[in-house]
Design a protein around this motif. Structure first.
Motif, PDB file in Angstrom:
ATOM      1  N   ARG A 133      20.033  14.356 -34.379  1.00 12.72           N
ATOM      2  CA  ARG A 133      18.802  14.510 -35.167  1.00 12.72           C
ATOM      3  C   ARG A 133      18.024  13.194 -35.159  1.00 12.72           C
ATOM      4  N   LEU A 134      16.795  13.251 -34.665  1.00 20.18           N
ATOM      5  CA  LEU A 134      15.999  12.035 -34.493  1.00 20.18           C
ATOM      6  C   LEU A 134      14.676  12.119 -35.234  1.00 20.18           C
ATOM      7  N   VAL A 135      14.214  10.980 -35.721  1.00 18.47           N
ATOM      8  CA  VAL A 135      12.822  10.850 -36.129  1.00 18.47           C
ATOM      9  C   VAL A 135      12.186   9.875 -35.139  1.00 18.47           C
ATOM     10  N   ILE A 136      11.092  10.301 -34.509  1.00 18.83           N
ATOM     11  CA  ILE A 136      10.414   9.456 -33.525  1.00 18.83           C
ATOM     12  C   ILE A 136       9.015   9.144 -34.039  1.00 18.83           C
ATOM     13  N   LYS A 137       8.725   7.873 -34.208  1.00 21.01           N
ATOM     14  CA  LYS A 137       7.412   7.452 -34.717  1.00 21.01           C
ATOM     15  C   LYS A 137       6.599   6.848 -33.576  1.00 21.01           C
ATOM     16  N   VAL A 138       5.379   7.328 -33.414  1.00 22.05           N
ATOM     17  CA  VAL A 138       4.519   6.815 -32.346  1.00 22.05           C
ATOM     18  C   VAL A 138       3.266   6.209 -32.960  1.00 22.05           C
ATOM     19  N   GLY A 139       2.968   4.980 -32.539  1.00 21.91           N
ATOM     20  CA  GLY A 139       1.829   4.254 -33.104  1.00 21.91           C
ATOM     21  C   GLY A 139       0.521   4.513 -32.378  1.00 21.91           C
TER      22      GLY A 139
ATOM     23  N   ALA B  65       7.762   6.765 -41.615  1.00 25.44           N
ATOM     24  CA  ALA B  65       8.818   7.217 -40.707  1.00 25.44           C
ATOM     25  C   ALA B  65      10.210   6.878 -41.257  1.00 25.44           C
ATOM     26  N   GLY B  66      10.330   5.689 -41.862  1.00 28.70           N
ATOM     27  CA  GLY B  66      11.613   5.300 -42.446  1.00 28.70           C
ATOM     28  C   GLY B  66      12.006   6.243 -43.580  1.00 28.70           C
ATOM     29  N   LEU B  67      11.030   6.621 -44.393  1.00 30.33           N
ATOM     30  CA  LEU B  67      11.306   7.536 -45.508  1.00 30.33           C
ATOM     31  C   LEU B  67      11.686   8.924 -44.998  1.00 30.33           C
ATOM     32  N   VAL B  68      10.994   9.379 -43.948  1.00 30.74           N
ATOM     33  CA  VAL B  68      11.307  10.695 -43.387  1.00 30.74           C
ATOM     34  C   VAL B  68      12.710  10.681 -42.770  1.00 30.74           C
ATOM     35  N   ALA B  69      13.034   9.567 -42.080  1.00 29.33           N
ATOM     36  CA  ALA B  69      14.365   9.465 -41.444  1.00 29.33           C
ATOM     37  C   ALA B  69      15.463   9.596 -42.492  1.00 29.33           C
ATOM     38  N   ARG B  70      15.252   8.948 -43.641  1.00 29.44           N
ATOM     39  CA  ARG B  70      16.264   9.049 -44.697  1.00 29.44           C
ATOM     40  C   ARG B  70      16.268  10.430 -45.330  1.00 29.44           C
ATOM     41  N   MET B  71      15.074  10.992 -45.498  1.00 28.10           N
ATOM     42  CA  MET B  71      14.971  12.326 -46.112  1.00 28.10           C
ATOM     43  C   MET B  71      15.748  13.367 -45.308  1.00 28.10           C
ATOM     44  N   VAL B  72      15.578  13.345 -43.985  1.00 24.38           N
ATOM     45  CA  VAL B  72      16.227  14.385 -43.165  1.00 24.38           C
ATOM     46  C   VAL B  72      17.599  13.934 -42.656  1.00 24.38           C
ATOM     47  N   SER B  73      18.079  12.779 -43.145  1.00 24.93           N
ATOM     48  CA  SER B  73      19.367  12.210 -42.697  1.00 24.93           C
ATOM     49  C   SER B  73      19.440  12.144 -41.174  1.00 24.93           C
TER      50      SER B  73
ATOM     51  N   ALA C 212      19.131   8.636 -35.996  1.00 23.75           N
ATOM     52  CA  ALA C 212      18.448   7.408 -35.569  1.00 23.75           C
ATOM     53  C   ALA C 212      16.955   7.559 -35.792  1.00 23.75           C
ATOM     54  N   LEU C 213      16.312   6.414 -35.993  1.00 26.81           N
ATOM     55  CA  LEU C 213      14.848   6.372 -36.062  1.00 26.81           C
ATOM     56  C   LEU C 213      14.359   5.596 -34.840  1.00 26.81           C
ATOM     57  N   VAL C 214      13.438   6.201 -34.096  1.00 28.74           N
ATOM     58  CA  VAL C 214      12.875   5.544 -32.912  1.00 28.74           C
ATOM     59  C   VAL C 214      11.431   5.167 -33.230  1.00 28.74           C
ATOM     60  N   ILE C 215      11.101   3.893 -33.089  1.00 29.13           N
ATOM     61  CA  ILE C 215       9.731   3.434 -33.363  1.00 29.13           C
ATOM     62  C   ILE C 215       9.096   2.991 -32.052  1.00 29.13           C
TER      63      ILE C 215
ATOM     64  N   THR D 215      20.099  -0.416 -43.075  1.00 30.96           N
ATOM     65  CA  THR D 215      21.005  -0.672 -44.202  1.00 30.96           C
ATOM     66  C   THR D 215      21.424   0.645 -44.842  1.00 30.96           C
ATOM     67  N   GLY D 216      20.539   1.635 -44.775  1.00 31.72           N
ATOM     68  CA  GLY D 216      20.866   2.974 -45.281  1.00 31.72           C
ATOM     69  C   GLY D 216      21.729   3.761 -44.307  1.00 31.72           C
ATOM     70  N   GLY D 217      22.164   3.152 -43.217  1.00 30.84           N
ATOM     71  CA  GLY D 217      23.099   3.807 -42.298  1.00 30.84           C
ATOM     72  C   GLY D 217      22.447   4.452 -41.087  1.00 30.84           C
ATOM     73  N   ILE D 218      21.140   4.262 -40.927  1.00 30.03           N
ATOM     74  CA  ILE D 218      20.450   4.897 -39.789  1.00 30.03           C
ATOM     75  C   ILE D 218      19.987   3.809 -38.813  1.00 30.03           C
ATOM     76  N   PRO D 219      20.518   3.782 -37.590  1.00 28.86           N
ATOM     77  CA  PRO D 219      20.074   2.766 -36.630  1.00 28.86           C
ATOM     78  C   PRO D 219      18.617   2.985 -36.232  1.00 28.86           C
ATOM     79  N   VAL D 220      17.937   1.881 -35.930  1.00 31.06           N
ATOM     80  CA  VAL D 220      16.521   1.968 -35.560  1.00 31.06           C
ATOM     81  C   VAL D 220      16.338   1.385 -34.162  1.00 31.06           C
TER      82      VAL D 220
END
Ligand code: GLU
Length: 262
Positions: free
Chosen positions: A4-10, A151-159, A162-165, A223-228
């Motif tokens: 499960r990934l959150v991908i943030k695009v700037g 994106a960080g908040l969404v990553a934590r919300m959906v557990s 990893a979060l990709v920025i 720190t919340g356990g999700i690598p970025v």
């Protein structure tokens, strides 16, 4: 491989130097996301670019930075952006959905639960949620620092696993990214504040964020356990590196309390 990934695009990945939407870059991104979906990865996309897309539709306006002008840009630009995403995802037989949020939605329990339930339902139906800040109502203190924070908040919300920025630079550097002697920092531990002083606060032109905020958000998320994973969204097939453990940018490693792999 992450499930499960959150991908943030700037904005700087989604628009060209002249501010127009970069259809080729967006299309490449959607192709890579479709490939991940094909492999069974659940995925939420956090996409900037609404204000940029709005400026393209209403060029040459004076008072570009006025609050009302920014609201107009984002309101018309968000439609343009979603029109594009809908068409590109449809080319892969995928549906996408629009989710707009403000900072207040993460503070209010009911709003939070409603959003989370919607994410769960969308992911269950294999739909790609495309999240952006609700720039029409998010003004001054209601605003996220930038979409990295969202994106960080969404990553934590959906557990997320990893979060990709993705931005227009390769990752965190120990000096100005355009200076020859600056070196990419391949890995940072969540609690390592040693790099804070060397990472540049300077922002790129299009978006609101910058590397210093990216590092702050990345560290909080890790720190919340999700690598970025911070990387260059314009690098061809960057998302294919997610399965090979050879990320070409900067990895902010999650703390040990996490069950997530990094
Ligand atoms: N929400 C803004 C947009 O869609 C982007 C904010 C940011 O640059 O982080 O244009």
């Amino acid at each position: 491989m992450y499930q499960r990934l959150v991908i943030k695009v700037g904005t700087n990945v989604l628009t060209r130097a002249d501010g127009r939407l970069d259809i080729t870059s967006i299309s490449n991104l959607v192709d890579q996301i479709a490939d991940l979906k094909q492999r069974g990865v659940e995925l939420v996309l956090v996409s900037s670019g609404a204000v940029g897309a709005g400026k393209e539709l209403l060029p040459g306006r004076a008072n570009d930075e006025a609050v009302a002008q920014r609201q107009v840009y984002s309101a018309i630009g968000q439609v343009r952006l979603m029109e594009l995403y809908r068409n590109l995802f449809a080319g892969h037989r995928l549906l996408c959905a629009q989710v707009l949020a403000t900072k207040g939605d993460f503070r209010d329990d009911l709003h939070y639960d409603n959003m989370l339930n919607c994410f769960r339902a969308l992911l269950q139906d294999e739909i790609v949620p495309v999240v952006n800040e609700n720039d029409v109502v998010a003004v001054t203190e209601l605003m996220f620092t930038d979409n990295d924070e969202l994106a960080g908040l969404v990553a934590r919300m959906v557990s997320a696993d990893a979060l990709v920025i993705l931005s227009s630079v390769e990752g965190l550097y120990d000096g100005p990214p355009d200076r020859h002697e600056s070196r990419l920092i391949p890995r940072v531990a969540a609690h390592d504040t040693g790099v804070d002083g060397v990472v540049q606060a300077r922002r790129t032109s299009g978006g609101r964020g910058g590397m210093a905020t990216k590092l702050r958000i990345a560290r909080e998320t890790a720190t919340g356990g999700i690598p970025v994973l911070i990387g260059n969204g314009r690098r061809p097939n960057i998302l294919s590196h997610l399965s090979t453990n050879d990320w070409p940018g900067t990895v902010v490693a999650a703390t040990d309390n996490s069950a997530a792999a990094d």
